[in-house]
Design a protein around this motif. Structure first.
Motif, PDB file in Angstrom:
ATOM      1  N   PRO A   1       0.323   4.729  -1.563  1.00 55.83           N
ATOM      2  CA  PRO A   1      -0.427   5.731  -2.325  1.00 55.83           C
ATOM      3  C   PRO A   1       0.433   6.865  -2.869  1.00 55.83           C
ATOM      4  O   PRO A   1       0.180   7.354  -3.975  1.00 55.83           O
ATOM      5  CB  PRO A   1      -1.466   6.251  -1.345  1.00 55.83           C
ATOM      6  CG  PRO A   1      -1.288   5.520  -0.083  1.00 55.83           C
ATOM      7  CD  PRO A   1      -0.180   4.549  -0.226  1.00 55.83           C
TER       8      PRO A   1
ATOM      9  N   PHE B   1       0.843  -1.187   0.000  1.00 60.55           N
ATOM     10  CA  PHE B   1       0.000   0.000   0.000  1.00 60.55           C
ATOM     11  C   PHE B   1       0.885   1.246   0.000  1.00 60.55           C
ATOM     12  O   PHE B   1       1.377   1.678   1.036  1.00 60.55           O
ATOM     13  CB  PHE B   1      -0.926  -0.022   1.224  1.00 60.55           C
ATOM     14  CG  PHE B   1      -1.979   1.045   1.191  1.00 60.55           C
ATOM     15  CD1 PHE B   1      -3.031   0.981   0.299  1.00 60.55           C
ATOM     16  CD2 PHE B   1      -1.908   2.118   2.061  1.00 60.55           C
ATOM     17  CE1 PHE B   1      -4.008   1.955   0.267  1.00 60.55           C
ATOM     18  CE2 PHE B   1      -2.871   3.101   2.035  1.00 60.55           C
ATOM     19  CZ  PHE B   1      -3.925   3.028   1.144  1.00 60.55           C
TER      20      PHE B   1
ATOM     21  N   ARG C   1     -10.417   7.188  -3.390  1.00 62.73           N
ATOM     22  CA  ARG C   1     -10.490   8.397  -2.543  1.00 62.73           C
ATOM     23  C   ARG C   1      -9.117   9.048  -2.373  1.00 62.73           C
ATOM     24  O   ARG C   1      -9.002  10.267  -2.306  1.00 62.73           O
ATOM     25  CB  ARG C   1     -11.074   8.051  -1.172  1.00 62.73           C
ATOM     26  CG  ARG C   1     -12.580   7.955  -1.148  1.00 62.73           C
ATOM     27  CD  ARG C   1     -13.138   7.886   0.264  1.00 62.73           C
ATOM     28  NE  ARG C   1     -12.699   6.720   1.007  1.00 62.73           N
ATOM     29  CZ  ARG C   1     -13.261   5.509   0.935  1.00 62.73           C
ATOM     30  NH1 ARG C   1     -14.280   5.309   0.146  1.00 62.73           N
ATOM     31  NH2 ARG C   1     -12.790   4.513   1.653  1.00 62.73           N
ATOM     32  N   LEU C   2      -8.072   8.247  -2.295  1.00 67.19           N
ATOM     33  CA  LEU C   2      -6.714   8.776  -2.120  1.00 67.19           C
ATOM     34  C   LEU C   2      -6.124   9.335  -3.408  1.00 67.19           C
ATOM     35  O   LEU C   2      -5.098  10.020  -3.370  1.00 67.19           O
ATOM     36  CB  LEU C   2      -5.786   7.684  -1.577  1.00 67.19           C
ATOM     37  CG  LEU C   2      -6.061   7.231  -0.148  1.00 67.19           C
ATOM     38  CD1 LEU C   2      -5.229   6.009   0.193  1.00 67.19           C
ATOM     39  CD2 LEU C   2      -5.772   8.368   0.823  1.00 67.19           C
TER      40      LEU C   2
ATOM     41  N   LEU D   1     -12.126   1.361  -3.280  1.00 69.64           N
ATOM     42  CA  LEU D   1     -12.706   2.686  -3.008  1.00 69.64           C
ATOM     43  C   LEU D   1     -11.765   3.538  -2.170  1.00 69.64           C
ATOM     44  O   LEU D   1     -11.715   4.758  -2.333  1.00 69.64           O
ATOM     45  CB  LEU D   1     -14.073   2.534  -2.346  1.00 69.64           C
ATOM     46  CG  LEU D   1     -15.140   1.899  -3.234  1.00 69.64           C
ATOM     47  CD1 LEU D   1     -16.424   1.661  -2.440  1.00 69.64           C
ATOM     48  CD2 LEU D   1     -15.400   2.730  -4.476  1.00 69.64           C
ATOM     49  N   THR D   2     -10.996   2.914  -1.301  1.00 70.69           N
ATOM     50  CA  THR D   2      -9.977   3.649  -0.544  1.00 70.69           C
ATOM     51  C   THR D   2      -8.944   4.232  -1.500  1.00 70.69           C
ATOM     52  O   THR D   2      -8.577   5.413  -1.398  1.00 70.69           O
ATOM     53  CB  THR D   2      -9.286   2.728   0.485  1.00 70.69           C
ATOM     54  OG1 THR D   2     -10.255   2.296   1.432  1.00 70.69           O
ATOM     55  CG2 THR D   2      -8.147   3.447   1.197  1.00 70.69           C
ATOM     56  N   TRP D   3      -8.481   3.421  -2.445  1.00 68.11           N
ATOM     57  CA  TRP D   3      -7.520   3.915  -3.434  1.00 68.11           C
ATOM     58  C   TRP D   3      -8.100   5.081  -4.227  1.00 68.11           C
ATOM     59  O   TRP D   3      -7.428   6.100  -4.436  1.00 68.11           O
ATOM     60  CB  TRP D   3      -7.112   2.800  -4.395  1.00 68.11           C
ATOM     61  CG  TRP D   3      -6.008   1.940  -3.881  1.00 68.11           C
ATOM     62  CD1 TRP D   3      -6.116   0.696  -3.353  1.00 68.11           C
ATOM     63  CD2 TRP D   3      -4.624   2.275  -3.822  1.00 68.11           C
ATOM     64  NE1 TRP D   3      -4.879   0.234  -2.981  1.00 68.11           N
ATOM     65  CE2 TRP D   3      -3.946   1.187  -3.270  1.00 68.11           C
ATOM     66  CE3 TRP D   3      -3.891   3.402  -4.203  1.00 68.11           C
ATOM     67  CZ2 TRP D   3      -2.567   1.172  -3.080  1.00 68.11           C
ATOM     68  CZ3 TRP D   3      -2.507   3.394  -4.024  1.00 68.11           C
ATOM     69  CH2 TRP D   3      -1.868   2.296  -3.460  1.00 68.11           C
TER      70      TRP D   3
ATOM     71  N   HIS E   1     -13.972  -2.434  -1.047  1.00 66.00           N
ATOM     72  CA  HIS E   1     -13.658  -1.423  -0.028  1.00 66.00           C
ATOM     73  C   HIS E   1     -12.230  -0.897  -0.178  1.00 66.00           C
ATOM     74  O   HIS E   1     -11.988   0.297  -0.062  1.00 66.00           O
ATOM     75  CB  HIS E   1     -13.898  -1.982   1.380  1.00 66.00           C
ATOM     76  CG  HIS E   1     -15.303  -2.426   1.595  1.00 66.00           C
ATOM     77  ND1 HIS E   1     -16.377  -1.557   1.523  1.00 66.00           N
ATOM     78  CD2 HIS E   1     -15.827  -3.636   1.844  1.00 66.00           C
ATOM     79  CE1 HIS E   1     -17.497  -2.215   1.734  1.00 66.00           C
ATOM     80  NE2 HIS E   1     -17.195  -3.489   1.926  1.00 66.00           N
ATOM     81  N   GLU E   2     -11.294  -1.778  -0.449  1.00 60.37           N
ATOM     82  CA  GLU E   2      -9.915  -1.334  -0.659  1.00 60.37           C
ATOM     83  C   GLU E   2      -9.802  -0.510  -1.940  1.00 60.37           C
ATOM     84  O   GLU E   2      -9.086   0.490  -1.987  1.00 60.37           O
ATOM     85  CB  GLU E   2      -8.968  -2.530  -0.721  1.00 60.37           C
ATOM     86  CG  GLU E   2      -7.523  -2.101  -0.881  1.00 60.37           C
ATOM     87  CD  GLU E   2      -6.545  -3.258  -0.850  1.00 60.37           C
ATOM     88  OE1 GLU E   2      -5.347  -2.982  -1.076  1.00 60.37           O
ATOM     89  OE2 GLU E   2      -6.944  -4.413  -0.617  1.00 60.37           O
TER      90      GLU E   2
END
Length: 103
Positions: free
Chosen positions: A16, A14, A48-49, A44-46, A41-42
């Protein structure tokens, strides 16, 4: 399957800031291979970042080794892609040739 490599992979994968730099340097897409629905979920985290990455640059592909797995997973992966305005990537080589190296 080696626990030592799995631990190393999990602690270093991970990154980013690295991915953000690469996206800023050249046109990019991100392809995520999905094994189970909760993997979204992971992803969507990416997303967002990485706000500079439009949903159209995100591709989802089912994790599969057999045609049967591919058929079963493709349905819900396709639905996840559609729900989030991402792209779906089929695994045509697996559909056509099965799990054969070099195809």
């Amino acid at each position: 399957d080696d626990p030592r490599w799995n631990e190393r992979h999990q602690t270093t994968r991970f990154q980013p800031a690295v991915v953000q730099t690469l996206i800023q340097q050249s046109p990019s897409i991100l392809k995520f291979v999905i094994d189970q629905p909760d993997d979204i979920h992971e992803i969507l985290t990416w997303v967002r970042l990485l706000p500079m990455l439009p949903p159209s640059a995100v591709w989802l592909m089912p994790q599969a080794r057999t045609r049967e797995q591919l058929r079963d997973k493709s349905q819900w992966v396709r639905q996840l892609a559609l729900a989030h305005s991402f792209n779906f990537s089929p695994r045509l080589h697996l559909e056509m040739f099965g799990d054969v190296r070099g195809t």
